[in-house]
Design an enzyme around this catalytic site. Sequence first.
Site, mmCIF file in Angstrom:
data_model
loop_
_atom_site.group_PDB
_atom_site.id
_atom_site.type_symbol
_atom_site.label_atom_id
_atom_site.label_comp_id
_atom_site.label_asym_id
_atom_site.label_seq_id
_atom_site.Cartn_x
_atom_site.Cartn_y
_atom_site.Cartn_z
ATOM 1 N N LYS A 1 45.240 41.280 41.137
ATOM 2 C CA LYS A 1 45.227 40.942 42.560
ATOM 3 C C LYS A 1 44.528 42.034 43.370
ATOM 4 O O LYS A 1 43.562 41.771 44.069
ATOM 5 C CB LYS A 1 46.650 40.699 43.046
ATOM 6 C CG LYS A 1 47.261 39.471 42.351
ATOM 7 C CD LYS A 1 48.746 39.352 42.527
ATOM 8 C CE LYS A 1 49.386 38.414 41.532
ATOM 9 N NZ LYS A 1 49.079 36.996 41.706
ATOM 10 N N ASP B 1 58.578 45.795 41.296
ATOM 11 C CA ASP B 1 57.421 44.994 40.900
ATOM 12 C C ASP B 1 56.467 44.970 42.094
ATOM 13 O O ASP B 1 56.769 44.373 43.127
ATOM 14 C CB ASP B 1 57.882 43.576 40.543
ATOM 15 C CG ASP B 1 56.723 42.631 40.223
ATOM 16 O OD1 ASP B 1 55.557 43.065 40.279
ATOM 17 O OD2 ASP B 1 56.998 41.455 39.919
ATOM 18 N N TRP C 1 59.841 35.575 41.826
ATOM 19 C CA TRP C 1 59.517 36.621 40.863
ATOM 20 C C TRP C 1 60.717 37.477 40.481
ATOM 21 O O TRP C 1 60.805 37.956 39.346
ATOM 22 C CB TRP C 1 58.361 37.494 41.365
ATOM 23 C CG TRP C 1 57.066 36.739 41.307
ATOM 24 C CD1 TRP C 1 56.306 36.342 42.369
ATOM 25 C CD2 TRP C 1 56.407 36.244 40.134
ATOM 26 N NE1 TRP C 1 55.209 35.636 41.923
ATOM 27 C CE2 TRP C 1 55.250 35.560 40.569
ATOM 28 C CE3 TRP C 1 56.684 36.300 38.772
ATOM 29 C CZ2 TRP C 1 54.366 34.947 39.672
ATOM 30 C CZ3 TRP C 1 55.807 35.692 37.879
ATOM 31 C CH2 TRP C 1 54.665 35.029 38.330
#
Lengths: 360, 360
Positions: B194, B170, B101
């Site tokens: 999530k 993030d 990521w």
Amino acid sequence: MSRAWNFVAGPAGLPECVIQKAQEALWDVGPGAGILEISHRSAFFDRLMYDLDAQFRRIGGIPDDYDVLFLQGGATLQFCQIPAILTRPGDHIDCIHTGFWTRNAMRDAAFYTDVRYAYDGAASGFEHIPEDSEISYSENPRYVYYCANNSFMGTEWQRPPLTRYPLVADMSSNIYSRPIDVRAHSLIFASAQKNLGIAGVCVVIVKHEFLEACQPEPRASMFNYRRLVENRSMLNTPPTFALYVMKLMLDWIDGQGGLAALEVRNREKAAIVRSAIDDTGGFFRHVGEPQCRSLMNISFRTASREMDGLFVAEAENERMLGLRGHRETGGLRASVFNAFPVEGCRVLAEFIREFARVHG
Amino acid sequence: MSRAWNFVAGPAGLPECVIQKAQEALWDVGPGAGILEISHRSAFFDRLMYDLDAQFRRIGGIPDDYDVLFLQGGATLQFCQIPAILTRPGDHIDCIHTGFWTRNAMRDAAFYTDVRYAYDGAASGFEHIPEDSEISYSENPRYVYYCANNSFMGTEWQRPPLTRYPLVADMSSNIYSRPIDVRAHSLIFASAQKNLGIAGVCVVIVKHEFLEACQPEPRASMFNYRRLVENRSMLNTPPTFALYVMKLMLDWIDGQGGLAALEVRNREKAAIVRSAIDDTGGFFRHVGEPQCRSLMNISFRTASREMDGLFVAEAENERMLGLRGHRETGGLRASVFNAFPVEGCRVLAEFIREFARVHG
């Protein structure tokens, strides 16, 4: 308690069968989990996206040489992304300016390219949609931009402008309310929350050749429509539920008989309300010239702001919601998108006649 | 048929009470219309946004000098928007590279600014999260970027890196799974699917002063975070249903006792599965060094790809879904986000022990 008649300009009402199917899908859509809880990398969702794409193309008659994207950020993100992606340094674009939404789109476009006006509707108070003879294109704009339905003023193009330049259309408030001449356009975009489901997804239909010609260089992922096409709109997690509801709406559109049948129904709905306005002998007046009135957003008004307000309040008592015009325009507006039922138009028409009789 | 144990990495499972409330809201949320059909300009939705903002701030302990935005496009759009908005010509940023990521985020950032690497985890196979002493910052980066939880490898920062430069995180896969040190950051962003609900909305928490210092010039609407703040994330139609579900998730988090209580529960859940892996005497091995294993994504594997595949298949027969590792990393992964129940971890732990006994 029964649901109200929902005349809001969006997010708009949905067919009750769509809501009921969505309710069931929330709990378990097949593999032991609800639609909100399904991975976009699952076999279930992969199939959903193939089916959605195929059905969307079939219903709209979208030729094979057009790509279809399902993106986030609404039409407003397209106001940035389209000029960012499709123009190059030294380019300019032409806008056919017909109201609030072309103004906003061009405010954003101006950060990326030179914007020129091929027509400016301000002089008519935006109650007019131009004839082709009224539009003066510049020389070689990268594209010509217009908004197919102006939800604020309630005006709608009856057919796309004729131009030899690539044509880009914002169809957010009338997509799939009638058959579309896709071939007349190089790019069409539309957020879903009026005619195709719920807020959170925006459709982009783009001629493959136009995209390729305009996008030669590498770009960041969310500005790389070619990569988004290659990844079938799933470069990152898509708005899975909004896509599922769009699929349900397409099933519903098929059940109605497709876009030609919807156009007949939408014309009937608008005519029911418009003729009630006509019947009030001037107590209510239409907004927008007769030949360019919208089938989706019926704009009208009384002679005074106070009377408009009274109308909205009394309508709410009768469980008719969302009839207040936009805060920028005032007046009254009945939005009757695809899912809005004919019966609700009859109820409103009756109410309009009665209100004029009592207060006229 | 009962719902399965849903270990997918996202969109993730939701608490059953959240799903049930959402099902009811689809039909009628109060004013005679369902939550999918409510205008974002209605009094109902306006109140919802005020409440959501206040509850989100209270739960996370977000100081008043931080702005909170609820945007579309997922974390991936932030990969573009953050460097586009927060850097100026001549700037550079530092990245602490810990896996998939951060790599993807920096690929996009490189279109907007100069990216330098203060740490590169590739040498450790991304099984390591660096100590502060292992990080070498450059001189005056505009900001330092890291990913708080690496969902692919299953590694997680136990506390933010210490730096005197503005820190951008993030937190897409671990936000609100435990208390956050907001003050250590200048900007935190996280997609919701999530720990905070469903796909389609991304939270951005940004220090007001940092935003102001970085964004002096006018920008196109969706890149103008100041204007988005002024418009309370409703410059255009927001993803109304995703926001509503986030509100339900915040209610659920409050019901659980807040983030401190969730951390206790999430530690218990991870420990149940981790100790089962330990009990297999090496048949399964953890991915990630012990001090940096994720509470959210439990990565593990057997000695072979074939055995991993058999585990996934047999688990599916027992109605445990989503245990396959990411296609890039292989192996196995059990994602146990906020909503995943303790009971499901016990079922998986028992299955892990039994599988090792049979196949070991």
